[in-house]
Design a protein around this motif. Structure first.
Motif, mmCIF file in Angstrom:
data_model
loop_
_atom_site.group_PDB
_atom_site.id
_atom_site.type_symbol
_atom_site.label_atom_id
_atom_site.label_comp_id
_atom_site.label_asym_id
_atom_site.label_seq_id
_atom_site.Cartn_x
_atom_site.Cartn_y
_atom_site.Cartn_z
ATOM 1 N N ARG A 176 -23.704 36.660 -10.722
ATOM 2 C CA ARG A 176 -24.021 36.214 -12.082
ATOM 3 C C ARG A 176 -25.516 36.022 -12.257
ATOM 4 O O ARG A 176 -26.067 36.299 -13.322
ATOM 5 C CB ARG A 176 -23.272 34.920 -12.400
ATOM 6 C CG ARG A 176 -21.757 35.111 -12.391
ATOM 7 C CD ARG A 176 -21.030 33.795 -12.343
ATOM 8 N NE ARG A 176 -21.472 33.084 -11.146
ATOM 9 C CZ ARG A 176 -21.262 31.800 -10.924
ATOM 10 N NH1 ARG A 176 -20.629 31.066 -11.804
ATOM 11 N NH2 ARG A 176 -21.685 31.233 -9.815
ATOM 12 N N VAL A 177 -26.197 35.572 -11.212
ATOM 13 C CA VAL A 177 -27.660 35.445 -11.255
ATOM 14 C C VAL A 177 -28.286 36.838 -11.197
ATOM 15 O O VAL A 177 -29.227 37.139 -11.942
ATOM 16 C CB VAL A 177 -28.176 34.550 -10.106
ATOM 17 C CG1 VAL A 177 -29.698 34.535 -10.068
ATOM 18 C CG2 VAL A 177 -27.630 33.132 -10.243
ATOM 19 N N ALA A 178 -27.744 37.693 -10.345
ATOM 20 C CA ALA A 178 -28.260 39.062 -10.217
ATOM 21 C C ALA A 178 -28.135 39.828 -11.525
ATOM 22 O O ALA A 178 -28.929 40.720 -11.811
ATOM 23 C CB ALA A 178 -27.524 39.800 -9.104
ATOM 24 N N TYR A 179 -27.167 39.471 -12.344
ATOM 25 C CA TYR A 179 -26.993 40.113 -13.639
ATOM 26 C C TYR A 179 -28.233 39.898 -14.517
ATOM 27 O O TYR A 179 -28.637 40.789 -15.258
ATOM 28 C CB TYR A 179 -25.748 39.535 -14.324
ATOM 29 C CG TYR A 179 -25.457 40.126 -15.678
ATOM 30 C CD1 TYR A 179 -24.741 41.313 -15.792
ATOM 31 C CD2 TYR A 179 -25.881 39.491 -16.848
ATOM 32 C CE1 TYR A 179 -24.453 41.856 -17.039
ATOM 33 C CE2 TYR A 179 -25.602 40.032 -18.091
ATOM 34 C CZ TYR A 179 -24.886 41.213 -18.182
ATOM 35 O OH TYR A 179 -24.612 41.746 -19.405
ATOM 36 N N TYR A 180 -28.823 38.718 -14.433
ATOM 37 C CA TYR A 180 -29.989 38.389 -15.259
ATOM 38 C C TYR A 180 -31.319 38.733 -14.589
ATOM 39 O O TYR A 180 -32.288 39.078 -15.264
ATOM 40 C CB TYR A 180 -29.983 36.903 -15.630
ATOM 41 C CG TYR A 180 -28.903 36.566 -16.621
ATOM 42 C CD1 TYR A 180 -28.968 37.039 -17.923
ATOM 43 C CD2 TYR A 180 -27.822 35.796 -16.261
ATOM 44 C CE1 TYR A 180 -27.983 36.748 -18.841
ATOM 45 C CE2 TYR A 180 -26.817 35.494 -17.179
ATOM 46 C CZ TYR A 180 -26.904 35.966 -18.466
ATOM 47 O OH TYR A 180 -25.926 35.688 -19.371
ATOM 48 N N ILE A 181 -31.388 38.578 -13.289
ATOM 49 C CA ILE A 181 -32.625 38.901 -12.554
ATOM 50 C C ILE A 181 -32.304 40.116 -11.684
ATOM 51 O O ILE A 181 -32.019 40.000 -10.498
ATOM 52 C CB ILE A 181 -33.111 37.712 -11.706
ATOM 53 C CG1 ILE A 181 -33.263 36.468 -12.569
ATOM 54 C CG2 ILE A 181 -34.435 38.057 -11.029
ATOM 55 C CD1 ILE A 181 -33.627 35.207 -11.797
ATOM 56 N N PHE A 238 -23.385 42.767 -9.404
ATOM 57 C CA PHE A 238 -23.719 42.243 -10.712
ATOM 58 C C PHE A 238 -22.456 41.876 -11.466
ATOM 59 O O PHE A 238 -21.501 42.631 -11.476
ATOM 60 C CB PHE A 238 -24.530 43.278 -11.510
ATOM 61 C CG PHE A 238 -25.718 43.776 -10.747
ATOM 62 C CD1 PHE A 238 -26.901 43.070 -10.741
ATOM 63 C CD2 PHE A 238 -25.641 44.950 -10.009
ATOM 64 C CE1 PHE A 238 -28.005 43.525 -10.027
ATOM 65 C CE2 PHE A 238 -26.727 45.403 -9.288
ATOM 66 C CZ PHE A 238 -27.903 44.685 -9.313
ATOM 67 N N GLU A 239 -22.480 40.682 -12.093
ATOM 68 C CA GLU A 239 -21.322 40.214 -12.851
ATOM 69 C C GLU A 239 -21.820 39.509 -14.100
ATOM 70 O O GLU A 239 -22.599 38.551 -14.010
ATOM 71 C CB GLU A 239 -20.519 39.239 -11.984
ATOM 72 C CG GLU A 239 -19.316 38.665 -12.656
ATOM 73 C CD GLU A 239 -18.621 37.659 -11.746
ATOM 74 O OE1 GLU A 239 -18.285 36.572 -12.256
ATOM 75 O OE2 GLU A 239 -18.431 37.955 -10.557
ATOM 76 N N ASP A 240 -21.382 39.978 -15.246
ATOM 77 C CA ASP A 240 -21.759 39.363 -16.514
ATOM 78 C C ASP A 240 -21.109 37.988 -16.610
ATOM 79 O O ASP A 240 -19.883 37.875 -16.696
ATOM 80 C CB ASP A 240 -21.308 40.252 -17.674
ATOM 81 C CG ASP A 240 -21.756 39.753 -19.025
ATOM 82 O OD1 ASP A 240 -22.213 38.594 -19.131
ATOM 83 O OD2 ASP A 240 -21.632 40.522 -19.988
ATOM 84 N N PRO A 241 -21.906 36.919 -16.612
ATOM 85 C CA PRO A 241 -21.321 35.577 -16.636
ATOM 86 C C PRO A 241 -20.686 35.224 -17.971
ATOM 87 O O PRO A 241 -19.964 34.241 -18.077
ATOM 88 C CB PRO A 241 -22.510 34.665 -16.344
ATOM 89 C CG PRO A 241 -23.723 35.477 -16.543
ATOM 90 C CD PRO A 241 -23.347 36.903 -16.460
ATOM 91 N N THR A 242 -20.933 36.028 -18.990
ATOM 92 C CA THR A 242 -20.347 35.717 -20.297
ATOM 93 C C THR A 242 -18.968 36.334 -20.479
ATOM 94 O O THR A 242 -18.269 35.994 -21.423
ATOM 95 C CB THR A 242 -21.271 36.200 -21.438
ATOM 96 O OG1 THR A 242 -21.364 37.635 -21.389
ATOM 97 C CG2 THR A 242 -22.642 35.582 -21.334
ATOM 98 N N GLU A 243 -18.595 37.242 -19.576
ATOM 99 C CA GLU A 243 -17.264 37.863 -19.663
ATOM 100 C C GLU A 243 -16.213 36.954 -19.044
ATOM 101 O O GLU A 243 -16.429 36.344 -18.013
ATOM 102 C CB GLU A 243 -17.262 39.206 -18.948
ATOM 103 C CG GLU A 243 -18.020 40.271 -19.688
ATOM 104 C CD GLU A 243 -17.885 41.640 -19.023
ATOM 105 O OE1 GLU A 243 -17.060 41.802 -18.106
ATOM 106 O OE2 GLU A 243 -18.624 42.531 -19.451
ATOM 107 N N THR A 244 -15.074 36.918 -19.674
ATOM 108 C CA THR A 244 -13.962 36.131 -19.124
ATOM 109 C C THR A 244 -12.889 37.080 -18.650
ATOM 110 O O THR A 244 -12.691 38.158 -19.195
ATOM 111 C CB THR A 244 -13.383 35.174 -20.184
ATOM 112 O OG1 THR A 244 -13.004 35.918 -21.337
ATOM 113 C CG2 THR A 244 -14.403 34.120 -20.567
ATOM 114 N N ALA A 245 -12.191 36.658 -17.629
ATOM 115 C CA ALA A 245 -11.153 37.508 -17.032
ATOM 116 C C ALA A 245 -9.920 37.590 -17.874
ATOM 117 O O ALA A 245 -9.622 36.894 -18.736
ATOM 118 C CB ALA A 245 -10.806 37.006 -15.644
#
Length: 68
Positions: A21-26, A61-68
């Motif tokens: 989730r951090v890697a998604y942004y940075i 990379f994982e979008d933290p705004t997506e929900t499962a």
């Protein structure tokens, strides 16, 4: 050479590596990532291209705004 700076940069790189989730942004497509990697390599006498090639293979990379 600041040991505190080296430690801080290494901590952020480990966080990017461990948390998708951090890697998604940075990520490797951001200016922040570019500056972080350049500073890390400069402070530690590493070849930036070699470091990127190895480090970026480990990222997820994982979008933290997506929900499962």
């Amino acid at each position: 050479m600041s040991e505190q700076a080296k430690a801080a940069i290494a901590t952020v790189l480990r966080r990017i590596q461990r948390d998708p989730r951090v890697a998604y942004y940075i990520c490797p497509m951001t200016d922040t990532y570019d500056k972080l990697v350049a500073a890390h390599c400069d402070l530690n006498g590493l070849n930036e291209e070699d470091f990127r090639n190895e480090f970026e293979k480990t990222l997820k990379f994982e979008d933290p705004t997506e929900t499962a």
